[in-house]
Design a protein around this motif. Structure first.
Motif, PDB file in Angstrom:
ATOM      1  N   UNK A 241       7.436 -25.663 -16.163  1.00 10.63           N
ATOM      2  CA  UNK A 241       6.045 -25.206 -16.079  1.00 10.63           C
ATOM      3  C   UNK A 241       5.909 -23.694 -15.956  1.00 10.63           C
ATOM      4  N   UNK A 242       6.954 -22.951 -16.354  1.00  7.76           N
ATOM      5  CA  UNK A 242       6.924 -21.487 -16.229  1.00  7.76           C
ATOM      6  C   UNK A 242       7.604 -20.850 -17.444  1.00  7.76           C
ATOM      7  N   UNK A 243       6.896 -20.003 -18.201  1.00 12.12           N
ATOM      8  CA  UNK A 243       7.552 -19.300 -19.307  1.00 12.12           C
ATOM      9  C   UNK A 243       8.624 -18.348 -18.758  1.00 12.12           C
ATOM     10  N   UNK A 244       9.841 -18.467 -19.247  1.00 11.31           N
ATOM     11  CA  UNK A 244      10.933 -17.630 -18.765  1.00 11.31           C
ATOM     12  C   UNK A 244      10.924 -16.302 -19.515  1.00 11.31           C
ATOM     13  N   UNK A 245       9.975 -15.437 -19.154  1.00 12.52           N
ATOM     14  CA  UNK A 245       9.824 -14.156 -19.855  1.00 12.52           C
ATOM     15  C   UNK A 245       9.599 -13.014 -18.864  1.00 12.52           C
ATOM     16  N   UNK A 246      10.116 -11.866 -19.230  1.00 10.49           N
ATOM     17  CA  UNK A 246       9.838 -10.597 -18.552  1.00 10.49           C
ATOM     18  C   UNK A 246       8.826  -9.849 -19.408  1.00 10.49           C
ATOM     19  N   UNK A 247       7.802  -9.282 -18.788  1.00  8.06           N
ATOM     20  CA  UNK A 247       6.744  -8.596 -19.542  1.00  8.06           C
ATOM     21  C   UNK A 247       6.726  -7.109 -19.227  1.00  8.06           C
ATOM     22  N   UNK A 248       6.717  -6.310 -20.266  1.00  7.88           N
ATOM     23  CA  UNK A 248       6.576  -4.854 -20.133  1.00  7.88           C
ATOM     24  C   UNK A 248       5.247  -4.446 -20.755  1.00  7.88           C
ATOM     25  N   UNK A 249       4.450  -3.716 -20.003  1.00  8.39           N
ATOM     26  CA  UNK A 249       3.162  -3.239 -20.500  1.00  8.39           C
ATOM     27  C   UNK A 249       3.217  -1.709 -20.569  1.00  8.39           C
ATOM     28  N   UNK A 250       3.035  -1.185 -21.769  1.00  9.95           N
ATOM     29  CA  UNK A 250       3.031   0.272 -21.974  1.00  9.95           C
ATOM     30  C   UNK A 250       1.620   0.715 -22.329  1.00  9.95           C
ATOM     31  N   UNK A 251       1.181   1.800 -21.701  1.00  4.07           N
ATOM     32  CA  UNK A 251      -0.154   2.294 -22.009  1.00  4.07           C
ATOM     33  C   UNK A 251      -0.405   3.653 -21.394  1.00  4.07           C
ATOM     34  N   UNK A 252      -1.663   3.964 -21.224  1.00  2.00           N
ATOM     35  CA  UNK A 252      -2.053   5.260 -20.695  1.00  2.00           C
ATOM     36  C   UNK A 252      -3.056   5.086 -19.557  1.00  2.00           C
ATOM     37  N   UNK A 253      -3.028   6.019 -18.669  1.00  2.20           N
ATOM     38  CA  UNK A 253      -3.996   6.063 -17.571  1.00  2.20           C
ATOM     39  C   UNK A 253      -4.943   7.213 -17.862  1.00  2.20           C
ATOM     40  N   UNK A 254      -6.116   6.860 -18.383  1.00  5.86           N
ATOM     41  CA  UNK A 254      -7.061   7.898 -18.814  1.00  5.86           C
ATOM     42  C   UNK A 254      -7.929   8.330 -17.637  1.00  5.86           C
ATOM     43  N   UNK A 255      -7.342   9.048 -16.746  1.00  7.17           N
ATOM     44  CA  UNK A 255      -8.056   9.594 -15.600  1.00  7.17           C
ATOM     45  C   UNK A 255      -7.480  10.965 -15.300  1.00  7.17           C
ATOM     46  N   UNK A 256      -8.287  11.795 -14.703  1.00 11.04           N
ATOM     47  CA  UNK A 256      -7.822  13.137 -14.369  1.00 11.04           C
ATOM     48  C   UNK A 256      -7.138  13.178 -13.002  1.00 11.04           C
ATOM     49  N   UNK A 257      -6.998  12.019 -12.382  1.00 13.09           N
ATOM     50  CA  UNK A 257      -6.495  12.003 -11.016  1.00 13.09           C
ATOM     51  C   UNK A 257      -5.320  11.034 -10.881  1.00 13.09           C
ATOM     52  N   UNK A 258      -4.560  11.182  -9.824  1.00 18.33           N
ATOM     53  CA  UNK A 258      -3.418  10.329  -9.564  1.00 18.33           C
ATOM     54  C   UNK A 258      -3.877   9.088  -8.800  1.00 18.33           C
ATOM     55  N   UNK A 259      -3.386   7.924  -9.230  1.00 17.17           N
ATOM     56  CA  UNK A 259      -3.686   6.686  -8.526  1.00 17.17           C
ATOM     57  C   UNK A 259      -2.432   6.236  -7.772  1.00 17.17           C
ATOM     58  N   UNK A 260      -2.596   5.826  -6.512  1.00 19.41           N
ATOM     59  CA  UNK A 260      -1.466   5.327  -5.740  1.00 19.41           C
ATOM     60  C   UNK A 260      -1.907   4.163  -4.864  1.00 19.41           C
ATOM     61  N   UNK A 261      -0.969   3.266  -4.590  1.00 16.00           N
ATOM     62  CA  UNK A 261      -1.235   2.139  -3.695  1.00 16.00           C
ATOM     63  C   UNK A 261      -1.000   2.562  -2.255  1.00 16.00           C
ATOM     64  N   UNK A 262      -1.889   2.169  -1.372  1.00 18.30           N
ATOM     65  CA  UNK A 262      -1.755   2.499   0.050  1.00 18.30           C
ATOM     66  C   UNK A 262      -2.141   1.290   0.896  1.00 18.30           C
ATOM     67  N   UNK A 263      -1.701   1.312   2.147  1.00 20.02           N
ATOM     68  CA  UNK A 263      -2.140   0.332   3.133  1.00 20.02           C
ATOM     69  C   UNK A 263      -3.174   0.986   4.042  1.00 20.02           C
ATOM     70  N   UNK A 264      -4.142   0.181   4.491  1.00 24.68           N
ATOM     71  CA  UNK A 264      -5.131   0.647   5.453  1.00 24.68           C
ATOM     72  C   UNK A 264      -5.036  -0.249   6.692  1.00 24.68           C
ATOM     73  N   UNK A 265      -4.795   0.374   7.840  1.00 27.82           N
ATOM     74  CA  UNK A 265      -4.737  -0.339   9.112  1.00 27.82           C
ATOM     75  C   UNK A 265      -5.981  -0.019   9.926  1.00 27.82           C
ATOM     76  N   UNK A 266      -6.538  -1.028  10.596  1.00 29.84           N
ATOM     77  CA  UNK A 266      -7.701  -0.816  11.459  1.00 29.84           C
ATOM     78  C   UNK A 266      -7.538  -1.620  12.739  1.00 29.84           C
ATOM     79  N   UNK A 267      -8.007  -1.062  13.830  1.00 37.68           N
ATOM     80  CA  UNK A 267      -8.066  -1.823  15.073  1.00 37.68           C
ATOM     81  C   UNK A 267      -9.259  -1.344  15.901  1.00 37.68           C
ATOM     82  N   UNK A 268      -9.937  -2.283  16.582  1.00 40.73           N
ATOM     83  CA  UNK A 268     -11.067  -1.957  17.448  1.00 40.73           C
ATOM     84  C   UNK A 268     -10.574  -1.727  18.876  1.00 40.73           C
ATOM     85  N   UNK A 269     -11.123  -0.703  19.535  1.00 43.05           N
ATOM     86  CA  UNK A 269     -10.722  -0.384  20.911  1.00 43.05           C
ATOM     87  C   UNK A 269     -11.964  -0.016  21.719  1.00 43.05           C
ATOM     88  N   UNK A 270     -12.041  -0.498  22.974  1.00 44.59           N
ATOM     89  CA  UNK A 270     -13.160  -0.108  23.827  1.00 44.59           C
ATOM     90  C   UNK A 270     -12.693   0.295  25.225  1.00 44.59           C
TER      91      UNK A 270
END
Length: 411
Positions: A241-270
Motif C-alpha cells: 500500500x505504499x509506492x516505493x519511491x523517493x521524490x525530488x522537487x526542484x524549483x524556485x523560491x520567488x521571494x525577496x526574503x529568506x524563509x526558515x523553519x522555527x519553533x515557538x515556545x509559550x508559557x503563562x506565568x502569574x
C-alpha cells in the motif's frame, strides 16, 4: 533562489533511489564510462553493468537503476574502498565539487562503520558497503548533482527520513531497523528520522550518507517553492500500500526574503518576579534563542500575569525548554512549529561627519535577496558615545546617521 526538496518521508532513501531520482530529474551522466571506471579502479571486480529505465510503482512512473556485477571479494577494507573511489573519480575527470562531495560521503560511511565495529577507518571490514555498487551510488550521485548545478547557488531542504521497522538479515546476523550504520550516520549529523510506514529497511547507510551531506535544512513540511521539475527514484522492493519511491522537487523560491523553519515556545506565568523574568530573557538569548519576549496577560482568577514567548531552532530546543522549566518554575510549555521570513543582515562601519568631527560608526544593514536596502540601524553604543561627545540627543543622531548611511551605501 533555487530550491531542491528531497522528500524521503514516504519510502526512505537508498543510494540507487537517489541516483535514479536525479537522472529522472534530468541529470546526464555516462553510466557505461562509470561502470568501466569502477571495474578498472576496484580490485576484484570482474565486470559491472549499470542501466537506467522507467518502472511503474503503484501507478507512479519512476526511474529505476539496475546494477549487476561479478566480484571475487566478499568484503573490502576501508582503505581499499577509498583507493577505488579516488581512482574512479580521476578516470571520470570529476570536478573538484564532485570529488569533495563524494569523498565526504564515503568518509561518513566509513566513520560510521568504524564506530560500529571498533576498527580504524582504514582497516574496517566492509561487507554490503564494500561492494562496487556503493561506488556507483556515491560517484554517480555526485556527478548527477554537479550536472544539474546543485552544488552552488541552491538551497537543499530534506524531510525527516522514514526508516521502516522490524528486522533485517546481514553478514552480522539479524538486526533491528534502522541498521546500526544507518543510525550512526543519522546520529553523527543530527538528522531526524521516523519509523514506518511499512515493515522492512527503507533507509540504507549509503542513502542516508548521500542525504545528510547535501541537505542544508531539515523541514517537516515542503518549503515555499514554485516547482519546475520533479524526479522520482524507485526502489526494488514492492511495499504494501505504499509506492516505493523517493521524490525530488526542484524549483524556485520567488521571494525577496529568506524563509526558515522555527519553533515557538509559550508559557503563562502569574507568580514570577520581574527580576527573574529579566534574567530568564538574558539566559535564553545567551543559550541560542533567536528571540524572546514577555507579553502582559490576564491569567486564571483574573490575576495579572505574563506570557513568555521564545523563538528558536530545532538544535537548541531541549536546552531552551530545560532553562524555561528550571528558571521560571512553570508547569507546562506550549510548542508550535512554523515558518518565518527574515531579512539578511550584516554589519558595516562607515565614516560620518557630525559638527565638523569624523566618527566611524557601526551600522546594521538589512537587505533583501535582490540587494535592496530594507533598513539601516546604527548600534546603540556607537550612538551613545557620539552623543556624549557632541551633545546631540541619541534620537536625532540615529536619524542623521541612518540617512547618511543609506546615501553612502546606495551611491
Amino acid at each position: 533562489m533555487r530550491i531542491l526538496y528531497v522528500d524521503c518521508s514516504l519510502a526512505g532513501i537508498s543510494g540507487d533511489m537517489m541516483l535514479s531520482a536525479l537522472i529522472n530529474l534530468g541529470a546526464k551522466i555516462d553510466l557505461e564510462k562509470l561502470s568501466e571506471s569502477i571495474v578498472e579502479s576496484l580490485d576484484g571486480v570482474e565486470w559491472l553493468e549499470v542501466s537506467y529505465g522507467i518502472e511503474s510503482k503503484m501507478g507512479f512512473q519512476a526511474g529505476l537503476l539496475k546494477v549487476a556485477y561479478s566480484d571475487s571479494k566478499d568484503h573490502r577494507r576501508g582503505c581499499e574502498l577509498k583507493d577505488g573511489l579516488e581512482k574512479t573519480l580521476k578516470l571520470m575527470d570529476a570536478s573538484h565539487r564532485v570529488k569533495a562531495y563524494a569523498v565526504k560521503v564515503l568518509e561518513t560511511l566509513l566513520n560510521a562503520e568504524s564506530v560500529i565495529h571498533g576498527e580504524s577507518v582504514e582497516e574496517v571490514h566492509l561487507h554490503e558497503v564494500g561492494s562496487p555498487d556503493t561506488l556507483v551510488d556515491v560517484v554517480g550521485t555526485a556527478l548527477a548533482l554537479d550536472n544539474l548545478g546543485l552544488f552552488e547557488d541552491v538551497k537543499v531542504y530534506g524531510s525527516p527520513v522514514s526508516v521502516g521497522f522490524g528486522f533485517i538479515k546481514t553478514e552480522h546476523g539479524r538486526l533491528t531497523v534502522p541498521a546500526p550504520a544507518t543510525l550512526e550516520i543519522l546520529k553523527s549529523k543530527g538528522y531526524p528520522f521516523k519509523g514506518g510506514p511499512v515493515e522492512g529497511e527503507l533507509a540504507t547507510p549509503t542513502g542516508v550518507a548521500l542525504l545528510v551531506n547535501i541537505v542544508d535544512e531539515v523541514t517537516q513540511m515542503p518549503p515555499l517553492i514554485e516547482p519546475v521539475k520533479v524526479g522520482y527514484g524507485a526502489g526494488f522492493k514492492e511495499l504494501p500500500e505504499t509506492p516505493n519511491v523517493l521524490r525530488l522537487i526542484y524549483g524556485e523560491q520567488r521571494t525577496q526574503y529568506i524563509q526558515e523553519d522555527v519553533y515557538v515556545l509559550e508559557t503563562n506565568m502569574d507568580d514570577v518576579q520581574g527580576e527573574v523574568l529579566g534574567h530568564v530573557i538574558e539566559k535564553l538569548i545567551e543559550n541560542g534563542a533567536k528571540d524572546a519576549c514577555i507579553i502582559p496577560a490576564t491569567c486564571k482568577k483574573s490575576r495579572p500575569g505574563q506570557i513568555l514567548k521564545v523563538i528558536l531552532d530545532c538544535e537548541n530546543l531541549n536546552r531552551i525548554v530545560d532553562i524555561i522549566f528550571r528558571e521560571t518554575g512553570t508547569l507546562g510549555i506550549r510548542l508550535a512549529k512554523t515558518s518565518r521570513f527574515i531579512v539578511p543582515r550584516e554589519f558595516k562601519t562607515i565614516n560620518v561627519q557630525i559638527n565638523g568631527m569624523d566618527f566611524p560608526v557601526k551600522v546594521k544593514v538589512a537587505k533583501d535577496l535582490e540587494g535592496r536596502i530594507i533598513r539601516v540601524k546604527p548600534e546603540y553604543e556607537e550612538l551613545r558615545k557620539i552623543s556624549d561627545i557632541t551633545g546631540i540627543p541619541i534620537r536625532e543622531l540615529s536619524s542623521i546617521i541612518e540617512e547618511r548611511a543609506k546615501t553612502y551605501l546606495t551611491s
